[in-house]
Design an enzyme around this catalytic site. Structure first.
Site, PDB file in Angstrom:
ATOM      1  CG  HIS A 196      -1.945   1.015   1.278  1.00  0.00           C
ATOM      2  ND1 HIS A 196      -1.696   2.347   1.491  1.00  0.00           N
ATOM      3  CD2 HIS A 196      -3.287   0.911   1.098  1.00  0.00           C
ATOM      4  CE1 HIS A 196      -2.840   3.026   1.440  1.00  0.00           C
ATOM      5  NE2 HIS A 196      -3.813   2.185   1.200  1.00  0.00           N
ATOM      6  CB  CYS A 234      -4.220   3.542  -2.259  1.00  0.00           C
ATOM      7  SG  CYS A 234      -5.349   4.543  -1.271  1.00  0.00           S
ATOM      8  CG  HIS A 261      -7.213   0.500  -1.549  1.00  0.00           C
ATOM      9  ND1 HIS A 261      -6.528   0.728  -0.380  1.00  0.00           N
ATOM     10  CD2 HIS A 261      -7.462  -0.826  -1.581  1.00  0.00           C
ATOM     11  CE1 HIS A 261      -6.344  -0.425   0.256  1.00  0.00           C
ATOM     12  NE2 HIS A 261      -6.895  -1.381  -0.464  1.00  0.00           N
ATOM     13  CG  ASP A 306      -9.826   3.467   0.149  1.00  0.00           C
ATOM     14  OD1 ASP A 306     -10.243   3.020   1.227  1.00  0.00           O
ATOM     15  OD2 ASP A 306      -8.663   3.866  -0.018  1.00  0.00           O
ATOM     16  CG  HIS A 307     -11.026   6.470   3.046  1.00  0.00           C
ATOM     17  ND1 HIS A 307     -10.122   7.363   3.534  1.00  0.00           N
ATOM     18  CD2 HIS A 307     -10.622   5.250   3.471  1.00  0.00           C
ATOM     19  CE1 HIS A 307      -9.193   6.708   4.223  1.00  0.00           C
ATOM     20  NE2 HIS A 307      -9.479   5.413   4.196  1.00  0.00           N
ATOM     21  CE1 TYR A 320     -12.213   1.249   4.526  1.00  0.00           C
ATOM     22  CE2 TYR A 320     -11.314   2.762   6.138  1.00  0.00           C
ATOM     23  CZ  TYR A 320     -11.167   1.989   5.009  1.00  0.00           C
ATOM     24  OH  TYR A 320      -9.968   1.960   4.343  1.00  0.00           O
TER      25      TYR A 320
HETATM   26  C1  DNO Z   1      -6.847   3.426   5.296  1.00  0.00           C
HETATM   27  C2  DNO Z   1      -6.251   2.236   4.708  1.00  0.00           C
HETATM   28  C3  DNO Z   1      -4.886   1.911   5.268  1.00  0.00           C
HETATM   29  C4  DNO Z   1      -4.398   0.579   4.747  1.00  0.00           C
HETATM   30  C5  DNO Z   1      -3.030   0.193   5.208  1.00  0.00           C
HETATM   31  C6  DNO Z   1      -2.569  -1.044   4.490  1.00  0.00           C
HETATM   32  O1  DNO Z   1      -8.027   3.632   5.192  1.00  0.00           O
HETATM   33  O2  DNO Z   1      -6.205   2.317   3.335  1.00  0.00           O
HETATM   34  O3  DNO Z   1      -4.963   1.892   6.662  1.00  0.00           O
HETATM   35  O4  DNO Z   1      -5.274  -0.418   5.162  1.00  0.00           O
HETATM   36  O5  DNO Z   1      -2.109   1.197   4.994  1.00  0.00           O
HETATM   37  O6  DNO Z   1      -1.538  -1.641   5.183  1.00  0.00           O
END
Ligand code: DNO
Length: 345
Positions: A196, A234, A261, A306-307, A320
């Site tokens: 990541h 990401c 992500h 993601d978020h 989340y």
């Molecule tokens: C946040 C996530 C991170 C991710 C870590 C992976 O929302 O994208 O906390 O899970 O960095 O190790």
């Protein structure tokens, strides 16, 4: 492409059947949450988690994350012990059908935001980042939004001291050492590891960060060419750095991106931003262009929305919640369907 949804295990306020109700969802991204960093995840715990997913009709092929012990990042003599543990975790994950393990190599801190409840004009709220607010934080006396405060102030200070002489180069070499050591376990278990990126993608509190730019990704893939060594792409993390061309990165690394992500950011100025709904029109990140570049260049990995924002009165774990991520998943599924069928060309 397989659409997935992050699920924080039994303690998550979102039940698995709700996730299953999102059409197009193939599985969840989860972890074993109650084992301290640096210890082996019991096979039974993984089996139990998998069984819960399967009973809800969902796969458990992606783990986010198996955390990397700080001694590995620091390159201490004790790292070999923690690497053996990590290898065992990969083997155990492989035994229950996991195909992809996400991890990060950020010293001490994971993602950083300065506000968890940035208010939008339409009543939604989301995570945001302000450089001025960040500058006011003292890493040795820290109460960070969203940070789990897993260290006591003494432990944190001790850890920060250990990093004093660790350069970017040292950290990179420690990452390569770690990856070379775990590759045999990945080969045996048929598991891809997907790093990541740093979030945000620059050094914070004087600690080095090494997975922040296109050049960093290229260097890592070249240093450890084994195909089990791959990327988590990401958009919210890399995209916080205005210097990153995300469409170009998607094009170049599509085949080595095992996990995407997809997250939207809205730039306020050169440094500050807030997160938003996933649609391309909702922010500064060209989600359409990224999905197009991925699909046209051989991406065959897992995706998760993601978020998201808190909408419709939801007060969920920041980033989340169910509703906005479900909307994001549907939007992304539609984009992928159109682009994979070539209709949008
Ligand atoms: C946040 C996530 C991170 C991710 C870590 C992976 O929302 O994208 O906390 O899970 O960095 O190790």
């Amino acid at each position: 492409m397989k659409m997935t949804f992050r699920w924080y295990g039994e303690k998550d306020c979102i039940p698995l059947p709700f996730i299953k109700q999102i059409h197009g969802m193939t599985g969840v991204v989860t972890a074993v949450y109650d084992v301290p960093v640096g210890e082996v995840w019991p096979l039974e715990a993984l089996q139990k988690q998998k069984q819960m997913c399967e009973e809800a009709g969902l796969e458990m092929e992606v783990i986010e994350s198996i955390p990397v012990h700080e001694d590995i990042k620091l390159g201490l003599p004790t790292r070999d012990h923690y690497i053996e543990v990590y290898k065992q975790n990969i083997i155990n994950c492989g035994k229950v059908g996991v195909k992809c393990v996400c991890y990060n190599f950020m010293p001490v801190f994971d993602w950083l935001r300065t506000n968890l409840y940035f208010q939008h004009k339409d009543g939604a709220n989301s995570l945001s980042y302000s450089e001025d607010d960040f500058a006011k934080l003292d890493p040795r006396n820290l109460h960070l939004p969203g940070w789990d405060e897993s260290y006591s102030p003494e432990e944190l200070n001790e850890l920060l001291d250990k990093y004093k002489n660790v350069t970017r180069e040292d950290l990179f070499n420690n990452l390569v050492y770690f990856l070379n050591a775990i590759m045999p376990a990945c080969d045996a278990a048929c598991v891809n590891v997907a790093i990541h990126p740093d979030d945000p993608p620059w050094a914070v509190f004087g600690l080095p960060r090494i997975i922040s730019t296109e050049q960093d990704l290229e260097r890592l893939l070249e240093a450890v060419p084994n195909p089990h060594n791959g990327l988590t792409f990401c958009t919210g993390s890399l995209g916080a750095g205005r210097f990153n061309d995300l469409v170009r990165i998607s094009e170049r690394f599509a085949k080595r991106i095992y996990f995407a992500h997809l997250r939207q950011l809205n730039y306020i100025n050169d440094t500050d931003f807030y997160e938003n709904g996933h649609q391309t029109a909702s922010g500064s990140i060209d989600i359409y262009g990224i999905v197009k570049a991925l699909t046209e260049n051989g991406f065959d990995g897992y995706v998760r929305p993601d978020h998201g924002r808190n909408v419709w009165g939801e007060d969920a774990k920041p980033g989340y919640g169910l509703y906005d991520r479900a909307m994001g998943a549907c939007y992304l599924t539609g984009l992928f369907e159109a682009l994979e069928k070539g209709d949008a060309k």
